[in-house]
Design an enzyme around this catalytic site. Structure first.
Site, mmCIF file in Angstrom:
data_model
loop_
_atom_site.group_PDB
_atom_site.id
_atom_site.type_symbol
_atom_site.label_atom_id
_atom_site.label_comp_id
_atom_site.label_asym_id
_atom_site.label_seq_id
_atom_site.Cartn_x
_atom_site.Cartn_y
_atom_site.Cartn_z
ATOM 1 N N GLU A 89 0.821 -1.204 0.000
ATOM 2 C CA GLU A 89 0.000 0.000 0.000
ATOM 3 C C GLU A 89 0.856 1.256 0.000
ATOM 4 O O GLU A 89 1.933 1.287 0.595
ATOM 5 C CB GLU A 89 -0.900 0.033 1.244
ATOM 6 C CG GLU A 89 -1.960 -1.036 1.272
ATOM 7 C CD GLU A 89 -2.843 -0.922 2.507
ATOM 8 O OE1 GLU A 89 -2.743 0.098 3.228
ATOM 9 O OE2 GLU A 89 -3.633 -1.845 2.757
ATOM 10 N N CYS A 109 4.668 -6.865 7.944
ATOM 11 C CA CYS A 109 5.513 -6.325 9.012
ATOM 12 C C CYS A 109 5.675 -7.363 10.121
ATOM 13 O O CYS A 109 4.707 -8.037 10.485
ATOM 14 C CB CYS A 109 4.890 -5.054 9.588
ATOM 15 S SG CYS A 109 5.907 -4.243 10.856
ATOM 16 N N CYS A 116 -2.334 -2.312 14.768
ATOM 17 C CA CYS A 116 -1.986 -2.087 13.358
ATOM 18 C C CYS A 116 -2.464 -3.236 12.475
ATOM 19 O O CYS A 116 -2.177 -4.406 12.752
ATOM 20 C CB CYS A 116 -0.474 -1.916 13.224
ATOM 21 S SG CYS A 116 0.103 -1.719 11.527
ATOM 22 N N GLY A 156 5.433 -2.115 7.133
ATOM 23 C CA GLY A 156 6.797 -2.544 7.410
ATOM 24 C C GLY A 156 7.544 -1.697 8.415
ATOM 25 O O GLY A 156 7.118 -0.605 8.794
ATOM 26 N N GLU A 157 8.675 -2.234 8.866
ATOM 27 C CA GLU A 157 9.595 -1.559 9.786
ATOM 28 C C GLU A 157 10.814 -1.108 8.976
ATOM 29 O O GLU A 157 11.663 -1.925 8.602
ATOM 30 C CB GLU A 157 10.002 -2.514 10.908
ATOM 31 C CG GLU A 157 11.181 -2.072 11.752
ATOM 32 C CD GLU A 157 11.040 -0.668 12.305
ATOM 33 O OE1 GLU A 157 11.878 0.189 11.949
ATOM 34 O OE2 GLU A 157 10.093 -0.416 13.078
ATOM 35 N N SER A 186 10.055 6.480 9.969
ATOM 36 C CA SER A 186 9.437 6.103 11.239
ATOM 37 C C SER A 186 9.844 4.690 11.645
ATOM 38 O O SER A 186 9.908 3.784 10.815
ATOM 39 C CB SER A 186 7.911 6.181 11.114
ATOM 40 O OG SER A 186 7.281 5.774 12.307
ATOM 41 N N SER A 215 8.252 5.614 17.247
ATOM 42 C CA SER A 215 6.905 5.334 17.730
ATOM 43 C C SER A 215 6.953 4.828 19.166
ATOM 44 O O SER A 215 7.295 3.669 19.414
ATOM 45 C CB SER A 215 6.236 4.291 16.821
ATOM 46 O OG SER A 215 6.105 4.784 15.508
ATOM 47 N N CYS A 334 -2.914 2.181 7.756
ATOM 48 C CA CYS A 334 -1.980 1.302 7.058
ATOM 49 C C CYS A 334 -2.399 -0.165 7.138
ATOM 50 O O CYS A 334 -2.703 -0.677 8.209
ATOM 51 C CB CYS A 334 -0.589 1.480 7.667
ATOM 52 S SG CYS A 334 0.635 0.399 6.944
#
Length: 344
Positions: A89, A109, A116, A156-157, A186, A215, A334
């Site tokens: 996305e 993720c 999330c 994702g991270e 982020s 975060s 997200c």
């Protein structure tokens, strides 16, 4: 893939292919300024060379649009398909003055944050540089407007895919003309990655001028572990100490993200505890009102709770702002679109 390469890299590549250096510059113009999706579109290149490249399997590297969702406020979410059939996305968030693109760094993720949608399906793989850059080009194409700001706050991270993210930032900066100070990365926090990011950014970009957003989502370790299962491996104070190190190395203040969950972490005492944690820190707190996802127990806080939380921080001298909620009528949080499409 050609997308993601710099002008110098494309020139060198063209020469290695037996072409003149200016062919590389032409490629660069068509990839980034014109947004070509295939070699057949780049008609300034010799047809024989284009055909040879196709036979060799050389591709531009653009993704395919699978679905588009446009909210009443013009926030536009795209579901894009990669060449191996995965979907990601990206979101275009317009205002009168800017167009912000929220990009993904991974397919899925691994962090499993409870609030999330992306974390519900786990991690499939990390994205490659061209797949990150394409998201920005796709939003530009669909919205017919030049993106001004980029936030790595999609699926994702980012710090588990640091090199590809930094390579994409270099491309966005140098090849698409988006300044580093208009780019935000982020992270929910992964042990040892913040010090590595500072050093890697200096090596890859020559400077680290993008904004780092960490975060937190809770004012203490116990509540943070409840919301973010992986937080057990990263003590709160260790995370803050790594943020101080990042500030010392890069000279860039850190932004702290805090999602407000109704009745869970939005009380005045939570705000006071958060102020104690980050007070005196060269930072900024960005409050985010929870955007509900399907089949989840969390609630969006009331306007009174949001404003009360913000007032406590302001009275404690903490720099704070409230992010405007966008695309609520189209489930713009997200991972929701991808999750819905996979379930259909």
């Amino acid at each position: 893939m050609l997308l993601g390469r710099s002008a110098a890299e494309l020139e060198s590549w063209a020469v290695a292919q037996g072409q003149k250096p200016f062919r590389g510059r032409q490629l660069h113009d068509w990839l980034y300024a014109k947004g070509a999706r295939s070699l057949s579109e780049i008609t300034v290149l010799p047809k024989a060379w284009r055909e040879s490249l196709k036979e060799d399997g050389v591709e531009v590297g653009r993704l395919k649009e699978v679905h588009r969702s446009v909210a009443a406020d013009a926030t536009t979410k795209l579901l894009l398909s990669t060449d191996d059939g995965e979907t990601i996305e990206t979101v275009g968030i317009p205002t009168d003055q800017r167009l912000t693109v929220c990009v993904s760094s991974q397919v899925g993720c691994p962090m499993a944050c409870r609030f999330c949608a992306t974390g519900k399906g786990g991690l499939q793989r990390s994205l490659r540089t061209h797949e990150i850059v394409d998201q920005v080009l796709s939003v530009r194409e669909v919205m017919d407007r030049r993106p001004s700001h980029i936030v790595f706050m999609g699926m994702g991270e980012p710090l588990l895919n640091s090199q590809a993210v930094l390579d994409a930032i270099r491309c966005l900066n140098d090849d698409l003309g988006i300044g580093q100070r208009r780019i935000t990365v982020s992270t929910v926090g992964v042990p040892k990655t913040l010090p590595q990011l500072a050093e890697l950014a200096l090596a890859t970009l020559g400077r680290a001028q993008f904004t780092l957003a960490v975060s937190l989502h809770a004012p203490n370790q116990a509540l943070r572990e409840e919301l973010i299962p992986t937080a057990h491996a990263y003590p709160y104070e260790a995370l803050l100490e790594d943020c101080r190190h990042y500030l010392a190395v890069t000279g860039r203040r850190v932004s702290f993200e805090y999602i407000l969950l109704g009745g869970l972490n939005d009380a005045p005492e939570h705000a006071a505890e958060l102020a104690d944690r980050v007070g005196g820190f060269q930072s900024h707190v960005n409050l985010i009102a929870y955007n509900p996802i399907e089949e989840e127990e969390f609630q969006r806080p009331t306007r009174a709770r949001i404003e009360g939380f913000q007032r406590v921080l302001e009275r404690r001298g903490v720099a704070v702002s409230l992010r405007a909620s966008r695309g609520l009528d189209q489930n713009a949080a997200c991972g929701q679109l991808r999750r819905r499409r996979q379930g259909s």
